[in-house]
Every structure is written in structure tokens, then in C-alpha cells.
Design a protein around this motif. Structure first.
Motif, short mmCIF file in Angstrom:
data_model
loop_
_atom_site.label_atom_id
_atom_site.label_comp_id
_atom_site.label_asym_id
_atom_site.label_seq_id
_atom_site.Cartn_x
_atom_site.Cartn_y
_atom_site.Cartn_z
N VAL A 268 -13.72 11.02 8.55
CA VAL A 268 -14.69 9.99 8.16
C VAL A 268 -14.15 9.18 6.99
N ALA A 269 -13.50 9.86 6.05
CA ALA A 269 -13.03 9.20 4.84
C ALA A 269 -11.87 8.24 5.11
N ILE A 270 -11.02 8.55 6.09
CA ILE A 270 -9.84 7.71 6.30
C ILE A 270 -10.08 6.57 7.29
N CYS A 271 -11.23 6.55 7.97
CA CYS A 271 -11.50 5.48 8.94
C CYS A 271 -11.46 4.09 8.32
N PRO A 272 -12.08 3.85 7.14
CA PRO A 272 -11.99 2.51 6.54
C PRO A 272 -10.55 2.10 6.23
N PHE A 273 -9.72 3.08 5.84
CA PHE A 273 -8.32 2.77 5.55
C PHE A 273 -7.58 2.33 6.82
N ILE A 274 -7.84 3.01 7.94
CA ILE A 274 -7.22 2.63 9.20
C ILE A 274 -7.64 1.23 9.61
N ALA A 275 -8.93 0.90 9.42
CA ALA A 275 -9.42 -0.44 9.74
C ALA A 275 -8.74 -1.50 8.87
N SER B 67 3.28 -3.36 5.40
CA SER B 67 1.93 -3.16 5.91
C SER B 67 1.89 -3.31 7.43
N THR B 68 2.60 -4.32 7.95
CA THR B 68 2.65 -4.54 9.39
C THR B 68 3.37 -3.39 10.09
N SER B 69 4.48 -2.97 9.50
CA SER B 69 5.23 -1.84 10.06
C SER B 69 4.39 -0.58 10.07
N GLU B 70 3.62 -0.39 8.99
CA GLU B 70 2.74 0.77 8.89
C GLU B 70 1.69 0.76 10.00
N THR B 71 1.09 -0.40 10.22
CA THR B 71 0.05 -0.51 11.24
C THR B 71 0.61 -0.28 12.64
N LEU B 72 1.75 -0.90 12.92
CA LEU B 72 2.36 -0.73 14.24
C LEU B 72 2.83 0.71 14.47
N SER B 73 3.29 1.35 13.41
CA SER B 73 3.69 2.76 13.54
C SER B 73 2.49 3.61 13.89
N SER C 217 9.58 1.23 5.22
CA SER C 217 8.55 1.93 4.44
C SER C 217 7.33 2.29 5.27
N GLY C 218 7.08 1.55 6.34
CA GLY C 218 5.90 1.78 7.16
C GLY C 218 6.16 2.76 8.28
N VAL C 219 6.01 4.04 7.99
CA VAL C 219 6.30 5.07 9.00
C VAL C 219 5.02 5.71 9.55
N GLY C 220 3.88 5.09 9.26
CA GLY C 220 2.62 5.67 9.71
C GLY C 220 1.91 6.46 8.63
N ALA C 221 2.42 6.39 7.40
CA ALA C 221 1.83 7.12 6.27
C ALA C 221 1.46 6.11 5.19
N GLY C 222 0.18 5.82 5.05
CA GLY C 222 -0.25 4.77 4.14
C GLY C 222 0.15 5.00 2.70
N ILE C 223 -0.07 6.22 2.18
CA ILE C 223 0.24 6.48 0.78
C ILE C 223 1.74 6.49 0.54
N MET C 224 2.52 6.97 1.54
CA MET C 224 3.98 6.96 1.39
C MET C 224 4.50 5.53 1.45
N MET C 225 3.90 4.70 2.32
CA MET C 225 4.26 3.28 2.37
C MET C 225 3.97 2.63 1.03
N ALA C 226 2.82 2.92 0.44
CA ALA C 226 2.45 2.33 -0.84
C ALA C 226 3.42 2.73 -1.93
#
Length: 276
Positions: free
Chosen positions: A84-91, A236-242, A205-214
Motif C-alpha cells: 500500500v505504501a509503495i503504490c504512490p511511488f510506482i504511480a 527516471s525513465t530507465s527506472e520506470t521502464l525497468s 542508474s534505473g535498474v528498477g530500484a527507486g531509492i538506489m536510482m536516487a
């Protein structure tokens, strides 16, 4: 790794338990945010500690095995609230990707295919996980880098109380603590070699891990301030596509591969460990 489950005697008890989780988490957020980022120069690289690191560390200390601020039933409730907590981040990641659509097109197929490279780690991670004593938890732990989308996928496929979900959640937590430090430091070290273009490092940097990308992006923008906007957009784009491609790679390749490897390796490694 058997996990005890709790049954609430009433709706009132459930609300009381979950609201206590919310209040304690909010206190941790306030403390962590007040500390902010801590940057530690280390040779040509830099270690960056993010607020999520302090929050996770405080959460570990407050657990029933250490300071006992949180009880077992509250820990159980908190594990189910992660999705529930991570859904807004994914959006939010999806919105960022839409805003950077032209950058995605210019980057070519590299962004779309990079998730395939993560599959190679399964062959290294699965044997190590089994040698450490994990069972079905190893499938959730090793099928991917285990961030927001993968945690949601494993929870949906196997259930929040399953061993696979516990394995995925464990790597999610460990990655949040150690991965943020490692990614930020690794980004500065690779940038210091002057082998790759800053935009390529942003994409990586965008490997599918938001905090690691940041963490990696923050380090790169410190080194290349004039390119900060482009690096952030590509990351950010790479993160989303990953995250998007990673779901399908995990469903059709990663998880079936882990199941096959588990069925093949587990009996052999169990005998090596002296288990019946």
C-alpha cells in the motif's frame, strides 16, 4: 523460516494495531528527514546516506528482537502494508516516464533491453541463498533486484504470508539499507574512470530500484551539475521502464528459472548442508 500469523479478535483491535504502526513510522520519518543526506567523500568516490537508511535502521532497532517497541503482531501487520505504501511511488514513476517520452525514444532499444541483464545474477544468487539455509524464500529473494514492482508481483503470486514474499521483502529491506550506499558510491567511482558518458551512467542508474536510482543520480548530478536535468530524466525513465519490462521478464523468465534452479539445486545443497 516459519512465520507466526495472528488473528485479530475484533476490528477495533486491528485498527489499534495498524494505527500504532502508522504513528511509529511517521515518527521515524520525521527523525530521518530532519537528519537529511550525509555525504562522506571517500577517495574519488562519495558515500551518501539517505533518510530511508535511518528509517530502516530505526525500524530494525524497534523490532521485537531488540528494543521491543514493536510487537510481533504489529510487525506482521506492517509487512502487509508495504505494498500500500509503495503504490504512490510506482504511480509517480509512471508519470515521470510519460513526461520524458521523447528522451526514451532518443535513447533507443538499450532502455528496453537492459532488464534482461539482471537475469544473470540468478545463477550466482540462488546457490548462495540455498547455502545460507534459505528454502522457498530463495525464489523470492533471487528472481530479481527485488524492488517495488517485484515485491508487488511476488506478493500477488504467492501471497503476503508466503516464504517467497518473505524472501522478496527481506531483500527489499536489505537493498534499501545497503544498496543506497553501494549504488551512490559505485556511481561516483565509475564516473571517475571517465569511460562512460554521463547520460549512459544516468540510464544505468534505473535498474528498477527507486531509492538506489536516487542514490546513484544524486551522486552523478554532484559530479555533472550542468547535465543534472538530463541525467535525472534518463534515470527516471530507465527506472520506470525497468519496472515495466521487469514484471514481464520476472513472470515469463525470472520466476520460472528460479523454480527450476531451486528444484535442481535444493536437494543437492541440502545434502551438502547435512539436512535430511
Amino acid at each position: 523460516m516459519k512465520k507466526e500469523t495472528f488473528q485479530y479478535s475484533s476490528l477495533k483491535e486491528r485498527i489499534k494495531t495498524e494505527y500504532r504502526v502508522y504513528i511509529i513510522a511517521f515518527i521515524f520519518i520525521l527523525i530521518a528527514d530532519s537528519i537529511g543526506q550525509i555525504k562522506i567523500p571517500l577517495g574519488p568516490g562519495m558515500l551518501i546516506l539517505f533518510p530511508i537508511f535511518y528509517s530502516l535502521f530505526m525500524g530494525i532497532l524497534s523490532g521485537p528482537q531488540i528494543l521491543k517497541v514493536m510487537k510481533e503482531k504489529e510487525v506482521t501487520a506492517a509487512s502487509k502494508l508495504v505494498i500500500v505504501a509503495i503504490c504512490p511511488f510506482i504511480a509517480k514513476l509512471g508519470i515521470n516516464a510519460g513526461a520524458s517520452l521523447s528522451t526514451v525514444i532518443q535513447a533507443g532499444p538499450a532502455l528496453l533491453l537492459q532488464e534482461i541483464g539482471n537475469l544473470g545474477t540468478i545463477f550466482l544468487a540462488m546457490p548462495f541463498a540455498l547455502l545460507l539455509g534459505l528454502k522457498r524464500e530463495a525464489i523470492g529473494a533471487t528472481h530479481s533486484i527485488n524492488r517495488e514492482t517485484n515485491l508487488a508481483l511476488i506478493t500477488d503470486m504467492y501471497g503476503p504470508d508466503s516464504p517467497e514474499a518473505r524472501g522478496s521483502l527481506s531483500i527489499y529491506i536489505v537493498g534499501g539499507m545497503i544498496g543506497t550506499i553501494y549504488f551512490g558510491f559505485m556511481a561516483t567511482m565509475v564516473a571517475a574512470l571517465n569511460i562512460f558518458h554521463p547520460y549512459a551512467l544516468g540510464m544505468a542508474s534505473g535498474v528498477g530500484a527507486g531509492i538506489m536510482m536516487a542514490s546513484a543520480t544524486a551522486s552523478l548530478t554532484e559530479i555533472y551539475p550542468a547535465m543534472a536535468d538530463k541525467i535525472s530524466a534518463l534515470a527516471s525513465t530507465s527506472e520506470t521502464l525497468s519496472g515495466i519490462t521487469g514484471i514481464y521478464v520476472a513472470i515469463f523468465i525470472g520466476i520460472p528459472l528460479c523454480n527450476k534452479l531451486y528444484a535442481f539445486l535444493e536437494p543437492k545443497i541440502a545434502r551438502l548442508r547435512g539436512e535430511k
